[in-house]
Design an enzyme around this catalytic site. Structure first.
Site, PDB file in Angstrom:
ATOM      1  N   GLN A  19       0.822  -1.181  -0.110  1.00 19.40           N
ATOM      2  CA  GLN A  19      -0.071   0.113   0.186  1.00 19.40           C
ATOM      3  C   GLN A  19       0.859   1.256   0.160  1.00 19.40           C
ATOM      4  O   GLN A  19       0.613   2.164  -0.690  1.00 19.40           O
ATOM      5  CB  GLN A  19      -0.952  -0.013   1.189  1.00 19.40           C
ATOM      6  CG  GLN A  19      -1.812  -0.954   1.071  1.00 19.40           C
ATOM      7  CD  GLN A  19      -2.955  -1.040   2.513  1.00 19.40           C
ATOM      8  OE1 GLN A  19      -3.751  -0.026   2.364  1.00 19.40           O
ATOM      9  NE2 GLN A  19      -2.966  -1.946   3.160  1.00 19.40           N
ATOM     10  N   ASP A  38      11.050   3.509   5.000  1.00 23.58           N
ATOM     11  CA  ASP A  38      10.708   2.130   5.326  1.00 23.58           C
ATOM     12  C   ASP A  38      11.856   1.665   6.057  1.00 23.58           C
ATOM     13  O   ASP A  38      12.903   1.833   5.995  1.00 23.58           O
ATOM     14  CB  ASP A  38      10.365   1.173   4.007  1.00 23.58           C
ATOM     15  CG  ASP A  38       9.373   0.164   4.363  1.00 23.58           C
ATOM     16  OD1 ASP A  38       8.289   0.262   3.965  1.00 23.58           O
ATOM     17  OD2 ASP A  38       9.797  -0.807   5.013  1.00 23.58           O
ATOM     18  N   ILE A  39      11.236   0.758   7.118  1.00 22.67           N
ATOM     19  CA  ILE A  39      12.287  -0.074   7.847  1.00 22.67           C
ATOM     20  C   ILE A  39      13.088  -0.905   6.997  1.00 22.67           C
ATOM     21  O   ILE A  39      14.490  -1.316   7.322  1.00 22.67           O
ATOM     22  CB  ILE A  39      11.660  -0.599   9.038  1.00 22.67           C
ATOM     23  CG1 ILE A  39      12.685  -1.136  10.209  1.00 22.67           C
ATOM     24  CG2 ILE A  39      10.771  -1.904   8.723  1.00 22.67           C
ATOM     25  CD1 ILE A  39      12.039  -1.711  11.377  1.00 22.67           C
ATOM     26  N   ASP A  77      13.424   3.574  10.698  1.00 22.67           N
ATOM     27  CA  ASP A  77      12.286   2.853  11.622  1.00 22.67           C
ATOM     28  C   ASP A  77      11.623   4.052  12.332  1.00 22.67           C
ATOM     29  O   ASP A  77      12.055   4.758  12.874  1.00 22.67           O
ATOM     30  CB  ASP A  77      13.028   2.127  12.699  1.00 22.67           C
ATOM     31  CG  ASP A  77      11.936   1.352  13.743  1.00 22.67           C
ATOM     32  OD1 ASP A  77      10.979   1.464  13.846  1.00 22.67           O
ATOM     33  OD2 ASP A  77      12.747   0.188  14.164  1.00 22.67           O
ATOM     34  N   ASN A 104       1.401   5.519   7.130  1.00 22.32           N
ATOM     35  CA  ASN A 104       0.996   4.147   6.430  1.00 22.32           C
ATOM     36  C   ASN A 104       1.718   2.928   7.159  1.00 22.32           C
ATOM     37  O   ASN A 104       1.163   1.818   7.154  1.00 22.32           O
ATOM     38  CB  ASN A 104       1.125   4.015   5.000  1.00 22.32           C
ATOM     39  CG  ASN A 104       1.132   2.667   4.506  1.00 22.32           C
ATOM     40  OD1 ASN A 104      -0.084   2.178   4.251  1.00 22.32           O
ATOM     41  ND2 ASN A 104       2.301   2.160   4.305  1.00 22.32           N
ATOM     42  N   SER A 157      -7.291   0.987  10.234  1.00 22.55           N
ATOM     43  CA  SER A 157      -7.837  -0.458   9.738  1.00 22.55           C
ATOM     44  C   SER A 157      -9.446  -0.600  10.023  1.00 22.55           C
ATOM     45  O   SER A 157      -9.745   0.265  10.918  1.00 22.55           O
ATOM     46  CB  SER A 157      -6.927  -1.472  10.510  1.00 22.55           C
ATOM     47  OG  SER A 157      -7.447  -2.569  10.085  1.00 22.55           O
ATOM     48  N   TYR A 170      -3.476  -5.218  17.874  1.00 19.17           N
ATOM     49  CA  TYR A 170      -3.842  -4.542  16.616  1.00 19.17           C
ATOM     50  C   TYR A 170      -4.755  -3.485  16.700  1.00 19.17           C
ATOM     51  O   TYR A 170      -4.617  -2.514  16.330  1.00 19.17           O
ATOM     52  CB  TYR A 170      -3.708  -5.507  15.445  1.00 19.17           C
ATOM     53  CG  TYR A 170      -3.770  -4.849  14.030  1.00 19.17           C
ATOM     54  CD1 TYR A 170      -2.522  -4.548  13.425  1.00 19.17           C
ATOM     55  CD2 TYR A 170      -4.803  -5.033  13.427  1.00 19.17           C
ATOM     56  CE1 TYR A 170      -2.608  -4.036  12.088  1.00 19.17           C
ATOM     57  CE2 TYR A 170      -4.821  -4.342  12.061  1.00 19.17           C
ATOM     58  CZ  TYR A 170      -3.708  -3.887  11.534  1.00 19.17           C
ATOM     59  OH  TYR A 170      -3.868  -3.633  10.303  1.00 19.17           O
ATOM     60  N   LYS A 174      -5.017   0.452  16.209  1.00 16.08           N
ATOM     61  CA  LYS A 174      -5.733   1.115  15.143  1.00 16.08           C
ATOM     62  C   LYS A 174      -6.731   1.880  15.905  1.00 16.08           C
ATOM     63  O   LYS A 174      -7.162   3.047  15.286  1.00 16.08           O
ATOM     64  CB  LYS A 174      -5.970   0.109  14.142  1.00 16.08           C
ATOM     65  CG  LYS A 174      -4.985  -0.582  13.679  1.00 16.08           C
ATOM     66  CD  LYS A 174      -4.058   0.398  12.840  1.00 16.08           C
ATOM     67  CE  LYS A 174      -3.195  -0.499  11.698  1.00 16.08           C
ATOM     68  NZ  LYS A 174      -2.578   0.455  10.785  1.00 16.08           N
ATOM     69  N   VAL A 203      -6.802  -6.211   2.413  1.00 17.47           N
ATOM     70  CA  VAL A 203      -6.080  -5.473   0.987  1.00 17.47           C
ATOM     71  C   VAL A 203      -4.807  -6.760   0.630  1.00 17.47           C
ATOM     72  O   VAL A 203      -4.331  -7.068   1.690  1.00 17.47           O
ATOM     73  CB  VAL A 203      -5.214  -4.232   1.300  1.00 17.47           C
ATOM     74  CG1 VAL A 203      -4.847  -3.754  -0.055  1.00 17.47           C
ATOM     75  CG2 VAL A 203      -6.305  -3.334   1.851  1.00 17.47           C
TER      76      VAL A 203
HETATM   77  N1  LIG Z   1      -3.513  -5.654   4.272  1.00 15.34           N
HETATM   78  C1  LIG Z   1      -4.619  -5.248   4.990  1.00 15.34           C
HETATM   79  O1  LIG Z   1      -5.761  -5.935   4.714  1.00 15.34           O
HETATM   80  C2  LIG Z   1      -4.564  -4.273   5.723  1.00 15.34           C
HETATM   81  C3  LIG Z   1      -5.999  -3.638   6.255  1.00 15.34           C
HETATM   82  C4  LIG Z   1      -6.128  -2.557   6.968  1.00 15.34           C
HETATM   83  C5  LIG Z   1      -5.022  -1.985   7.270  1.00 15.34           C
HETATM   84  N2  LIG Z   1      -3.811  -2.292   6.997  1.00 15.34           N
HETATM   85  C6  LIG Z   1      -2.660  -1.267   7.480  1.00 15.34           C
HETATM   86  O2  LIG Z   1      -1.985  -0.708   6.008  1.00 15.34           O
HETATM   87  C7  LIG Z   1      -0.794  -0.288   6.292  1.00 15.34           C
HETATM   88  C8  LIG Z   1       0.128  -0.845   5.247  1.00 15.34           C
HETATM   89  O3  LIG Z   1       0.192  -2.271   5.252  1.00 15.34           O
HETATM   90  P1  LIG Z   1       0.229  -3.284   4.079  1.00 15.34           P
HETATM   91  O4  LIG Z   1      -1.078  -3.799   3.736  1.00 15.34           O
HETATM   92  O5  LIG Z   1       0.839  -2.616   2.969  1.00 15.34           O
HETATM   93  O6  LIG Z   1       1.500  -4.234   4.664  1.00 15.34           O
HETATM   94  P2  LIG Z   1       3.036  -4.266   4.306  1.00 15.34           P
HETATM   95  O7  LIG Z   1       3.577  -5.316   5.414  1.00 15.34           O
HETATM   96  O8  LIG Z   1       3.363  -4.974   3.058  1.00 15.34           O
HETATM   97  O9  LIG Z   1       3.330  -2.863   4.700  1.00 15.34           O
HETATM   98  C9  LIG Z   1       3.988  -2.201   5.579  1.00 15.34           C
HETATM   99  C10 LIG Z   1       5.082  -1.646   5.386  1.00 15.34           C
HETATM  100  O10 LIG Z   1       5.472  -0.865   6.481  1.00 15.34           O
HETATM  101  C11 LIG Z   1       6.724  -0.967   6.793  1.00 15.34           C
HETATM  102  N3  LIG Z   1       7.095  -1.072   8.156  1.00 15.34           N
HETATM  103  C12 LIG Z   1       6.627  -1.764   9.195  1.00 15.34           C
HETATM  104  N4  LIG Z   1       7.328  -1.456  10.401  1.00 15.34           N
HETATM  105  C13 LIG Z   1       7.982  -0.214  10.112  1.00 15.34           C
HETATM  106  C14 LIG Z   1       8.654   0.645  11.105  1.00 15.34           C
HETATM  107  N5  LIG Z   1       8.700   0.564  12.253  1.00 15.34           N
HETATM  108  N6  LIG Z   1       9.179   1.591  10.451  1.00 15.34           N
HETATM  109  C15 LIG Z   1       9.252   2.011   9.224  1.00 15.34           C
HETATM  110  N7  LIG Z   1       8.461   1.149   8.545  1.00 15.34           N
HETATM  111  C16 LIG Z   1       7.954   0.030   8.806  1.00 15.34           C
HETATM  112  C17 LIG Z   1       7.200  -2.352   6.366  1.00 15.34           C
HETATM  113  O11 LIG Z   1       8.396  -2.580   6.326  1.00 15.34           O
HETATM  114  C18 LIG Z   1       6.093  -2.478   5.214  1.00 15.34           C
HETATM  115  O12 LIG Z   1       7.033  -2.039   4.002  1.00 15.34           O
HETATM  116  C19 LIG Z   1      -0.641  -1.174   7.932  1.00 15.34           C
HETATM  117  O13 LIG Z   1      -0.585   0.326   8.621  1.00 15.34           O
HETATM  118  C20 LIG Z   1      -1.518  -2.036   7.978  1.00 15.34           C
HETATM  119  O14 LIG Z   1      -1.839  -2.008   9.214  1.00 15.34           O
HETATM  120  C21 LIG Z   1      -3.599  -3.149   6.021  1.00 15.34           C
END
Ligand SMILES: NC(=O)c1ccc[n+]([C@@H]2O[C@H](COP(=O)([O-])OP(=O)(O)OC[C@H]3O[C@@H](n4cnc5c(N)ncnc54)[C@H](O)[C@@H]3O)[C@@H](O)[C@H]2O)c1
Length: 272
Positions: A19, A38-39, A77, A104, A157, A170, A174, A203
């Site tokens: 995302q 990104d971390i 981070d 995000n 979320s 979680y 959120k 997603v």
């Molecule tokens: N996928 C879903 O269904 C869904 C649903 C609701 C909410 N979300 C939220 O959407 C957001 C994006 O998640 P996604 O689905 O793309 O998953 P993802 O794991 O692919 O992406 C999350 C990104 O955040 C980075 N990250 C994690 N911890 C970090 C830190 N401490 N510092 C910097 N970067 C960090 C990760 O390396 C990763 O690239 C998140 O906040 C997640 O909770 C996801």
């Protein structure tokens, strides 16, 4: 077509993949220059899914540049206050302003509330809630200072609006973001900075591990009712690009009357 975000600067956390990457590329397509972090590593041993890599963040850079925009990307981070502040300072020095923040970055874990370890709790709360607060704390002064108003999109979320058995930590993180969003909407009103949260559901990203969910449902069949199929898409997950449609709209002037709102991105699932 005119680019709706021409001349603006957007800061996106968790931008290496999924995302976050999609939001960076779509905001760039609308004309914004991008600050991305990104971390790019496993944020904690308690997390079981595949972590993002430095190569992933490089690919985001390539894709943003392919849209004809500039990008400052760094491995940071969001728990690290000094690194966050340095990135914002360097970004503002390079781009001269900051208009949009998409908070995000986040992580997901599983376990019933009374069975979570300290490490599981601290990881999810420490990143999703405290890390996002640190991101906001680092970015907001630069947005105020730039004096152009702006838009903050906090990525919560469906779990920030409803019960999600099997990941109460979680959900707590959120829900906390929902509270921060609504508080900031009032605190930042006088600066013309809007603050809204989005609440995606299902997603298709590496964070979602169908096996981990199936394991929880097999052990606790009653939990399945809290994760219904989406009325508009009975099978599968939505795409990151569909979520970006909403982020781009919230970032731009077309959503100018909205602040302090919670926008479900769920194809109707939260109405079950
Ligand atoms: N996928 C879903 O269904 C869904 C649903 C609701 C909410 N979300 C939220 O959407 C957001 C994006 O998640 P996604 O689905 O793309 O998953 P993802 O794991 O692919 O992406 C999350 C990104 O955040 C980075 N990250 C994690 N911890 C970090 C830190 N401490 N510092 C910097 N970067 C960090 C990760 O390396 C990763 O690239 C998140 O906040 C997640 O909770 C996801």
């Amino acid at each position: 077509m005119a680019e709706s975000l021409q001349g603006r600067v957007a800061f996106i956390t968790g931008a290496a993949r999924a995302q976050g990457r999609s939001h960076a590329v779509r905001l760039a397509r609308e004309g914004a220059d991008i600050i991305a972090l990104d971390i790019c590593a496993r944020a904690s041993d308690t997390l079981t899914y595949t972590p993002a890599t430095p190569e992933d963040l490089n690919e985001t850079v390539r894709l943003v540049e392919a849209e004809g925009r500039k990008v400052l990307a760094r491995q940071v981070d969001i728990r690290d206050d000094a690194a966050l502040r340095q990135l914002v300072a360097d970004g503002v020095e390079q781009f001269r302003r900051l208009d949009i923040l998409v908070a995000n970055a986040g992580v997901l874990g599983w376990g019933r509330v009374w069975e979570l370890t300290d490490e599981q709790w601290d990881t999810v709360i420490g990143i999703n809630l405290t890390g996002t607060w640190r991101t906001l704390r680092a970015a907001i002064p630069a947005m105020i200072e730039a004096g152009n108003g702006g838009s903050i999109v906090v990525v919560s979320s469906s779990a920030g609006l409803k019960a999600t058995p099997g990941n109460g930590h979680y959900a707590a993180s959120k829900f906390g973001l929902t509270a921060l969003t609504n508080t900031l909407a009032i605190e930042l009103g006088e600066y013309d900075i809007r603050v809204n949260s989005i609440h995606p559901y299902s997603v298709d990203t590496p964070m979602i591990e169908p096996e981990a969910m199936m394991e929880i449902f097999a052990k606790h069949p009653r939990f399945v009712h809290s994760f219904p199929p989406m009325p508009m898409q009975y099978k599968g997950f939505m795409t990151a690009d569909e979520v970006s449609d909403v982020v781009v709209w919230l970032a731009g002037d077309g959503s100018g009357t909205l602040s302090g709102t919670q926008i479900p991105v769920d194809k109707g699932a939260l109405k079950y």
